[in-house]
Design a protein around this motif. Structure first.
Motif: not given
Length: 58
Positions: A20-41
Motif C-alpha cells: 500500500y502506497i496511499g491515495d490513488p494517483c491515476g497511474y501505476p507507480r512504485t514506492f521507490e518512485e514516490d520516495e525519489s519524488h519526495a526527496t526531489a521536492s
C-alpha cells in the motif's frame, strides 16, 4: 480484473510489490518512485529557502 489489479493500476498499491502506497494517483507507480519524488521536492524547497535568504540579506 480483480480488485488488487485495479488498485495496482490506479496507484493505490505498489505495482512491483503490491504494498500500500496511499491515495490513488491515476497511474501505476512504485514506492521507490514516490520516495525519489519526495526527496526531489524537499531539495526544491531548500533551494527556494536559500534563495529567499540571499534576497532578504541583500
Amino acid at each position: 480484473m480483480g480488485e488488487i489489479a485495479d488498485m495496482m493500476l490506479d496507484g493505490t498499491l505498489d505495482c512491483m510489490t503490491g504494498e500500500y502506497i496511499g491515495d490513488p494517483c491515476g497511474y501505476p507507480r512504485t514506492f521507490e518512485e514516490d520516495e525519489s519524488h519526495a526527496t526531489a521536492s524537499k531539495r526544491k524547497k531548500r533551494r527556494r529557502k536559500s534563495k529567499k535568504k540571499k534576497v532578504d540579506a541583500a
